[in-house]
Write a protein that holds these residues in place. Sequence first.
Motif, PDB file in Angstrom:
ATOM      1  N   CYS A   1      -1.999  -1.329  -3.687  1.00 39.75           N
ATOM      2  CA  CYS A   1      -2.879  -0.159  -3.549  1.00 39.75           C
ATOM      3  C   CYS A   1      -2.138   1.163  -3.680  1.00 39.75           C
ATOM      4  CB  CYS A   1      -3.557  -0.155  -2.180  1.00 39.75           C
ATOM      5  SG  CYS A   1      -4.492  -1.618  -1.831  1.00 39.75           S
ATOM      6  N   PHE A   2      -2.778   2.068  -4.405  1.00 39.74           N
ATOM      7  CA  PHE A   2      -2.305   3.450  -4.497  1.00 39.74           C
ATOM      8  C   PHE A   2      -3.398   4.308  -3.879  1.00 39.74           C
ATOM      9  CE2 PHE A   2      -0.128   1.148  -7.738  1.00 39.74           C
ATOM     10  CZ  PHE A   2       1.105   1.755  -7.892  1.00 39.74           C
ATOM     11  N   VAL A   3      -3.066   5.013  -2.800  1.00 40.55           N
ATOM     12  CA  VAL A   3      -4.077   5.803  -2.108  1.00 40.55           C
ATOM     13  C   VAL A   3      -3.681   7.263  -2.136  1.00 40.55           C
ATOM     14  CG1 VAL A   3      -5.401   6.079   0.027  1.00 40.55           C
ATOM     15  CG2 VAL A   3      -4.347   3.873  -0.490  1.00 40.55           C
TER      16      VAL A   3
ATOM     17  N   LYS B   1      -0.244  13.565  -7.765  1.00 39.74           N
ATOM     18  CA  LYS B   1      -0.847  12.370  -7.146  1.00 39.74           C
ATOM     19  C   LYS B   1      -1.874  11.715  -8.072  1.00 39.74           C
ATOM     20  CE  LYS B   1      -2.540  14.662  -3.574  1.00 39.74           C
ATOM     21  NZ  LYS B   1      -2.172  16.060  -3.869  1.00 39.74           N
ATOM     22  N   THR B   2      -2.807  12.530  -8.579  1.00 41.18           N
ATOM     23  CA  THR B   2      -3.857  12.002  -9.456  1.00 41.18           C
ATOM     24  C   THR B   2      -3.254  11.490 -10.763  1.00 41.18           C
ATOM     25  OG1 THR B   2      -5.390  13.557  -8.484  1.00 41.18           O
ATOM     26  CG2 THR B   2      -6.073  12.553 -10.546  1.00 41.18           C
ATOM     27  N   THR B   3      -2.229  12.176 -11.247  1.00 34.13           N
ATOM     28  CA  THR B   3      -1.603  11.767 -12.507  1.00 34.13           C
ATOM     29  C   THR B   3      -0.988  10.373 -12.376  1.00 34.13           C
ATOM     30  OG1 THR B   3      -1.162  14.080 -13.008  1.00 34.13           O
ATOM     31  CG2 THR B   3       0.041  12.455 -14.295  1.00 34.13           C
ATOM     32  N   ILE B   4      -0.324  10.103 -11.249  1.00 34.46           N
ATOM     33  CA  ILE B   4       0.235   8.764 -11.038  1.00 34.46           C
ATOM     34  C   ILE B   4      -0.877   7.722 -11.111  1.00 34.46           C
ATOM     35  CG2 ILE B   4       1.162   7.245  -9.213  1.00 34.46           C
ATOM     36  CD1 ILE B   4       3.294   9.262  -8.697  1.00 34.46           C
ATOM     37  N   CYS B   5      -2.002   8.015 -10.443  1.00 29.36           N
ATOM     38  CA  CYS B   5      -3.138   7.075 -10.463  1.00 29.36           C
ATOM     39  C   CYS B   5      -3.726   6.936 -11.865  1.00 29.36           C
ATOM     40  CB  CYS B   5      -4.211   7.529  -9.475  1.00 29.36           C
ATOM     41  SG  CYS B   5      -3.652   7.383  -7.765  1.00 29.36           S
ATOM     42  N   ASN B   6      -3.800   8.037 -12.602  1.00 31.58           N
ATOM     43  CA  ASN B   6      -4.329   7.990 -13.973  1.00 31.58           C
ATOM     44  C   ASN B   6      -3.469   7.099 -14.872  1.00 31.58           C
ATOM     45  OD1 ASN B   6      -6.501   9.625 -13.455  1.00 31.58           O
ATOM     46  ND2 ASN B   6      -5.533  11.505 -14.186  1.00 31.58           N
ATOM     47  N   LEU B   7      -2.169   7.107 -14.632  1.00 31.59           N
ATOM     48  CA  LEU B   7      -1.274   6.272 -15.444  1.00 31.59           C
ATOM     49  C   LEU B   7      -1.375   4.812 -15.014  1.00 31.59           C
ATOM     50  CD1 LEU B   7       1.952   8.494 -15.771  1.00 31.59           C
ATOM     51  CD2 LEU B   7       0.120   8.222 -17.425  1.00 31.59           C
ATOM     52  N   VAL B   8      -1.533   4.577 -13.701  1.00 39.03           N
ATOM     53  CA  VAL B   8      -1.699   3.198 -13.231  1.00 39.03           C
ATOM     54  C   VAL B   8      -3.011   2.628 -13.785  1.00 39.03           C
ATOM     55  CG1 VAL B   8      -2.087   1.738 -11.198  1.00 39.03           C
ATOM     56  CG2 VAL B   8      -0.314   3.480 -11.137  1.00 39.03           C
ATOM     57  N   ALA B   9      -4.056   3.457 -13.816  1.00 39.72           N
ATOM     58  CA  ALA B   9      -5.362   3.005 -14.319  1.00 39.72           C
ATOM     59  C   ALA B   9      -5.386   2.939 -15.844  1.00 39.72           C
ATOM     60  CB  ALA B   9      -6.458   3.951 -13.844  1.00 39.72           C
TER      61      ALA B   9
ATOM     62  N   ARG C   1       4.461   2.386   2.425  1.00 32.47           N
ATOM     63  CA  ARG C   1       5.401   3.463   2.085  1.00 32.47           C
ATOM     64  C   ARG C   1       4.625   4.706   1.700  1.00 32.47           C
ATOM     65  NH1 ARG C   1       9.480   1.999  -2.385  1.00 32.47           N
ATOM     66  NH2 ARG C   1       7.757   0.704  -3.089  1.00 32.47           N
ATOM     67  N   ILE C   2       5.258   5.835   1.936  1.00 31.13           N
ATOM     68  CA  ILE C   2       4.646   7.120   1.623  1.00 31.13           C
ATOM     69  C   ILE C   2       5.493   7.772   0.545  1.00 31.13           C
ATOM     70  CG2 ILE C   2       4.095   9.400   2.573  1.00 31.13           C
ATOM     71  CD1 ILE C   2       4.077   7.705   5.366  1.00 31.13           C
ATOM     72  N   ILE C   3       4.820   8.242  -0.490  1.00 32.52           N
ATOM     73  CA  ILE C   3       5.493   8.950  -1.575  1.00 32.52           C
ATOM     74  C   ILE C   3       5.095  10.417  -1.451  1.00 32.52           C
ATOM     75  CG2 ILE C   3       5.763   9.093  -4.093  1.00 32.52           C
ATOM     76  CD1 ILE C   3       6.387   6.301  -3.089  1.00 32.52           C
ATOM     77  N   VAL C   4       6.080  11.290  -1.248  1.00 30.43           N
ATOM     78  CA  VAL C   4       5.798  12.722  -1.135  1.00 30.43           C
ATOM     79  C   VAL C   4       6.127  13.355  -2.485  1.00 30.43           C
ATOM     80  CG1 VAL C   4       6.267  14.844   0.145  1.00 30.43           C
ATOM     81  CG2 VAL C   4       6.436  12.622   1.301  1.00 30.43           C
ATOM     82  N   LEU C   5       5.122  14.035  -3.056  1.00 28.66           N
ATOM     83  CA  LEU C   5       5.293  14.625  -4.385  1.00 28.66           C
ATOM     84  C   LEU C   5       5.244  16.144  -4.319  1.00 28.66           C
ATOM     85  CD1 LEU C   5       2.833  12.139  -5.940  1.00 28.66           C
ATOM     86  CD2 LEU C   5       5.058  12.492  -6.983  1.00 28.66           C
ATOM     87  N   LYS C   6       6.031  16.757  -5.176  1.00 31.94           N
ATOM     88  CA  LYS C   6       5.965  18.209  -5.333  1.00 31.94           C
ATOM     89  C   LYS C   6       6.311  18.541  -6.774  1.00 31.94           C
ATOM     90  CE  LYS C   6       7.498  22.567  -3.535  1.00 31.94           C
ATOM     91  NZ  LYS C   6       8.653  23.365  -3.232  1.00 31.94           N
TER      92      LYS C   6
ATOM     93  N   THR D   1       0.853  -1.196   0.000  1.00 31.97           N
ATOM     94  CA  THR D   1       0.000   0.000   0.000  1.00 31.97           C
ATOM     95  C   THR D   1       0.882   1.237   0.000  1.00 31.97           C
ATOM     96  OG1 THR D   1      -1.873  -1.043   1.108  1.00 31.97           O
ATOM     97  CG2 THR D   1      -1.701   1.330   1.314  1.00 31.97           C
ATOM     98  N   ILE D   2       0.682   2.053  -1.029  1.00 37.76           N
ATOM     99  CA  ILE D   2       1.458   3.273  -1.209  1.00 37.76           C
ATOM    100  C   ILE D   2       0.529   4.460  -0.979  1.00 37.76           C
ATOM    101  CG2 ILE D   2       2.574   4.684  -3.001  1.00 37.76           C
ATOM    102  CD1 ILE D   2       4.294   2.354  -2.242  1.00 37.76           C
ATOM    103  N   ALA D   3       0.920   5.368  -0.081  1.00 36.03           N
ATOM    104  CA  ALA D   3       0.134   6.594   0.112  1.00 36.03           C
ATOM    105  C   ALA D   3       0.811   7.705  -0.666  1.00 36.03           C
ATOM    106  CB  ALA D   3       0.076   6.951   1.596  1.00 36.03           C
ATOM    107  N   LEU D   4       0.016   8.424  -1.457  1.00 35.22           N
ATOM    108  CA  LEU D   4       0.555   9.535  -2.241  1.00 35.22           C
ATOM    109  C   LEU D   4       0.150  10.832  -1.548  1.00 35.22           C
ATOM    110  CD1 LEU D   4      -0.672   8.138  -5.662  1.00 35.22           C
ATOM    111  CD2 LEU D   4       1.697   8.138  -4.893  1.00 35.22           C
TER     112      LEU D   4
END
Length: 250
Positions: free
Chosen positions: A195-197, A46-54, A210-215, A35-38
């Motif tokens: 999971c990508f949350v 964050k949403t872009t990563i999910c859009n690419l996974v989907a 794990r937590i992924i911090v994006l900027k 489980t990865i928290a974005l």
Amino acid sequence: EFVGSIEFKDVSFRYPGADGFALKDVNLRVEPGETIALVGPSGAGKTTICNLVARFYDPTSGAVLLDGTNLIEFEVESYRRLTGIVEQDVFLFDGTIAENIGYANRKATASEIVTAAEIANAAEFIDKLPQGYDTVVGERGVKLSGGQRQRLAIARAVLADPQILILDEATSNLDTQSERLIQSSMAALMENRTCFVIAHRLSTIAGADRIIVLKDGKITEIGTHQSLMELGGRYHEMVIMQTNTATVSG
């Protein structure tokens, strides 16, 4: 048979017609069942990563791999059957509750639909409805609260039994009790899936593997809650801010 590891290799992405890149040189390997928290400000990617996974989009450059195979080699439809998405805005169509849950799996039996609703903590409110699972929802039927809609979406995802799960943890509009129910139903849903949350709430974030911090479309920090708190960087700052506001308002 897929095990469900997802890897981003030098992924950059620009939305059609946009000026800048939404993701820049992202490298990330997610293990099966992890489980990865974005986290990060809005527009961080964050949403872009999910859009690419989907696979709503493919990368502008680089590749996203499932178990080592580039996603573009899969037929979109068959790949999407491996993925489940629970979004902020839950789409319910005019039809019965059972049809709305069963939408994810047309072959589902009535008892499978009930089991999915139970796992999602939705059975208790469905049983109180005038016609139970045959109650019509939507324009011409009963109006459901945000929390009820979200639990139906979770039941739908349980029934689809995806290998890869994308959750937009959008529980901002829920009262505390619905929120607690939803958190426990999400936990049941996330068991043994990759999971990508997109996470806003501290408890969800802290519970991730794990937590992924994006900027600005880049990964700036990556680690567990513990390791990132010790690092004392941006994540640490966010947590301190969030806990301070929580104590002020609570």
